[in-house]
Design a protein around this motif. Structure first.
Motif, short mmCIF file in Angstrom:
data_model
loop_
_atom_site.label_atom_id
_atom_site.label_comp_id
_atom_site.label_asym_id
_atom_site.label_seq_id
_atom_site.Cartn_x
_atom_site.Cartn_y
_atom_site.Cartn_z
N LEU A 1 0.89 -1.16 0.03
CA LEU A 1 -0.02 -0.06 -0.03
C LEU A 1 1.04 1.34 0.05
N TYR A 2 0.32 2.22 -0.40
CA TYR A 2 1.12 3.59 -0.31
C TYR A 2 0.91 4.37 0.94
N ASN A 3 1.98 5.33 1.37
CA ASN A 3 1.98 5.82 2.80
C ASN A 3 0.53 6.68 2.95
N GLY A 4 0.11 6.36 4.04
CA GLY A 4 -1.28 7.25 4.15
C GLY A 4 -2.51 6.38 3.60
N TYR A 5 -2.36 5.36 3.21
CA TYR A 5 -3.72 4.53 2.28
C TYR A 5 -4.85 4.52 3.43
N VAL A 6 -5.89 4.76 3.14
CA VAL A 6 -7.10 4.65 3.98
C VAL A 6 -8.27 3.72 3.35
N GLY A 7 -8.74 2.79 3.83
CA GLY A 7 -9.88 2.18 3.24
C GLY A 7 -9.56 0.61 3.36
N LYS A 8 -10.51 -0.14 2.72
CA LYS A 8 -10.37 -1.49 2.56
C LYS A 8 -9.35 -1.89 1.59
N TYR A 9 -8.55 -2.81 1.56
CA TYR A 9 -7.48 -3.11 0.76
C TYR A 9 -7.48 -4.66 0.28
N ASP A 10 -8.17 -5.48 1.02
CA ASP A 10 -8.17 -7.11 0.68
C ASP A 10 -9.38 -7.79 1.24
N THR A 11 -9.73 -8.68 0.50
CA THR A 11 -11.01 -9.10 1.00
C THR A 11 -10.96 -10.85 0.73
N TYR A 12 -11.43 -11.82 1.59
CA TYR A 12 -11.52 -13.05 1.18
C TYR A 12 -12.70 -13.65 1.87
N GLU A 13 -13.29 -14.81 0.95
CA GLU A 13 -14.70 -15.09 1.57
C GLU A 13 -14.34 -16.66 1.80
N CYS A 14 -14.63 -17.06 3.09
CA CYS A 14 -14.45 -18.56 3.64
C CYS A 14 -15.89 -19.12 3.19
N THR A 15 -15.83 -20.40 2.98
CA THR A 15 -17.03 -21.00 2.57
C THR A 15 -18.11 -21.12 3.57
N PHE A 16 -17.64 -21.50 4.80
CA PHE A 16 -18.66 -21.71 5.86
C PHE A 16 -18.68 -20.57 7.04
N LYS A 17 -17.64 -20.47 7.64
CA LYS A 17 -17.38 -19.49 8.70
C LYS A 17 -15.92 -18.94 8.92
N ILE A 18 -15.88 -17.85 9.13
CA ILE A 18 -14.28 -17.15 9.39
C ILE A 18 -14.26 -16.99 10.83
N ASN A 19 -13.16 -17.21 11.57
CA ASN A 19 -13.15 -17.29 12.99
C ASN A 19 -12.31 -15.78 12.98
N LYS A 20 -11.37 -15.47 12.54
CA LYS A 20 -10.56 -14.15 12.72
C LYS A 20 -9.84 -13.59 11.30
N THR A 21 -9.43 -12.34 11.14
CA THR A 21 -8.68 -11.85 10.18
C THR A 21 -7.61 -11.09 10.91
N HIS A 22 -6.41 -11.33 10.56
CA HIS A 22 -5.24 -10.91 11.24
C HIS A 22 -4.33 -10.13 10.15
N VAL A 23 -3.86 -8.97 10.50
CA VAL A 23 -3.06 -8.05 9.69
C VAL A 23 -1.60 -8.27 10.43
N THR A 24 -0.56 -8.29 9.49
CA THR A 24 0.86 -7.99 10.22
C THR A 24 1.45 -7.60 9.06
N TYR A 25 2.43 -7.11 9.43
CA TYR A 25 3.36 -5.99 8.28
C TYR A 25 4.71 -6.56 8.26
N SER A 26 5.45 -6.31 7.11
CA SER A 26 6.78 -6.76 6.90
C SER A 26 7.84 -5.47 6.42
N VAL A 27 9.06 -5.60 6.66
CA VAL A 27 9.80 -4.26 6.47
C VAL A 27 10.39 -4.72 4.80
#
Length: 114
Positions: free
Chosen positions: A88-114
């Motif tokens: 993403l670019y510096n200061g990006y605001v908004g939704k940037y990625d989406t995924y659909e599980c077939t039955f149920k989703i337990n959690k969505t976790h975001v991490t970063y890398s340098v």
């Protein structure tokens, strides 16, 4: 004879009404409720959100200098988990990625890398 026929017809109508009510209740109990959950901590301006079956990454202000790289992990209940990489670019605001599980989703976790 008419009395017997009316009793049989009446009981079929009653049984049909009971079966219809039970079917409606079963659908109501199994239908997912669309309530949002989210990570409690922000990762360099971004975090994960999820609903009953879908998840997404969201940023209030992406700030992962110098790479601005984020990994979004989707924890599905009855299928293989997945993760996506986004830059993403510096200061990006908004939704940037989406995924659909077939039955149920337990959690969505975001991490970063340098």
């Amino acid at each position: 004879m008419n009395f017997l026929a009316s009793r049989i017809a009446g009981s079929k109508v009653a049984k049909g009404a009971v079966i219809g009510a039970l079917a409606a209740a079963a659908i109501g109990l199994t239908a997912p409720i669309a309530t949002a959950s989210y990570e409690s901590t922000w990762q360099q301006g971004c975090r994960g959100y999820w609903y009953s079956t879908s998840g997404h990454g969201y940023c209030s202000s992406a700030s992962n200098y110098p790479s601005y790289s984020y990994w979004t992990q989707y924890d599905c209940n009855y299928e293989l988990d997945t993760e996506h990489h986004d830059t993403l670019y510096n200061g990006y605001v908004g939704k940037y990625d989406t995924y659909e599980c077939t039955f149920k989703i337990n959690k969505t976790h975001v991490t970063y890398s340098v």
